[in-house]
Design an enzyme around this catalytic site. Sequence first.
Site, short mmCIF file in Angstrom:
data_model
loop_
_atom_site.label_atom_id
_atom_site.label_comp_id
_atom_site.label_asym_id
_atom_site.label_seq_id
_atom_site.Cartn_x
_atom_site.Cartn_y
_atom_site.Cartn_z
N GLU A 40 1.00 -0.99 -0.02
CA GLU A 40 0.48 -0.09 -0.24
C GLU A 40 0.84 1.31 0.01
O GLU A 40 1.66 1.44 0.06
CB GLU A 40 -0.54 0.24 1.06
CG GLU A 40 -1.56 1.00 1.68
CD GLU A 40 -2.45 0.92 2.90
OE1 GLU A 40 -3.50 1.57 2.75
OE2 GLU A 40 -1.68 0.44 4.09
N LYS A 112 -9.42 1.20 -1.30
CA LYS A 112 -9.68 0.51 -0.49
C LYS A 112 -11.32 0.54 0.57
O LYS A 112 -11.77 2.13 0.46
CB LYS A 112 -8.57 1.38 0.60
CG LYS A 112 -8.94 0.74 2.21
CD LYS A 112 -7.73 1.65 2.61
CE LYS A 112 -7.84 0.98 3.95
NZ LYS A 112 -6.20 1.83 4.78
N CYS A 150 -4.37 -3.51 3.31
CA CYS A 150 -4.71 -3.23 4.78
C CYS A 150 -5.56 -3.15 5.68
O CYS A 150 -5.78 -4.74 6.42
CB CYS A 150 -3.90 -1.69 4.94
SG CYS A 150 -2.87 -1.37 5.85
#
Length: 263
Positions: A40, A112, A150
């Site tokens: 990321e 995300k 993440c």
Amino acid sequence: MKLSICQIVSTEDVAANLAEIGRVAEIAAADGADLAVFPEFAMIGVTALTPEVLVQAQPLDGPFVTGLAQIAERVGIVIVAGVLEEIPGEARAYNSLVVLTPESGLVAVYHKAHLYDAFGFKESDSIRPGSLDGAITFDVAGVKVGVLTCYDLRFPEAARQHADVGVDVLVYPAAWVPGPRKEDHWQTLARARAIENTFYVAAVTQGPSLGTGGSLIVDPMGIVLGEIGERSGVTTAAILPGRISEVRQTNPSLANRRFTIAA
């Protein structure tokens, strides 16, 4: 299919980060990888999403993603990497993953979904969450790959959605922020997502001190096939659909479950 996780430490210099990705992608290709997964925010090292960082967001046809496409074409492998994506007319940006193939360039983008409003951070102040339109997947050498980012690792429903569409390996590029018990959470959750869905998980984070390090590849039985410690580096493992079938014969938990995840 062979997959490499590529643990780097991104800096504030976007051009230097692109050059480092190119260098490390060559190492992955030399290892025989078909797919190289970077962290990321591979585009720019982020310790805080300040206005000075956000102003460096780029569109998907900007120099960074264009440069990634050139690397994929030159090196001959598929690349997944995290970018800070510009949203026209908005101060916030997307925290995005881009997928680039040697033949077609940019083929998939994931924004995300779960923003890191935890452990004292408030990512949603600076990042727009992605839509919930379903799993983003792509194929590499006959293997179906899914992507999450993440903090998504802490939400088992997101991983289960990928199991439901037949993903063989789920990749989690991350910038897993150091903190109390965070390294333990990282490995425990990565192994749990693999075990409960009986597929492979490849979790690659920024190295110290930007991230915790400890990137790893986990097989469907929860066995760690490769791990990177505190230093930048590459580790490569084979993703074998036959192994998934073998494990699901022994542990048919997906077949035995009595409810599904709502769309």
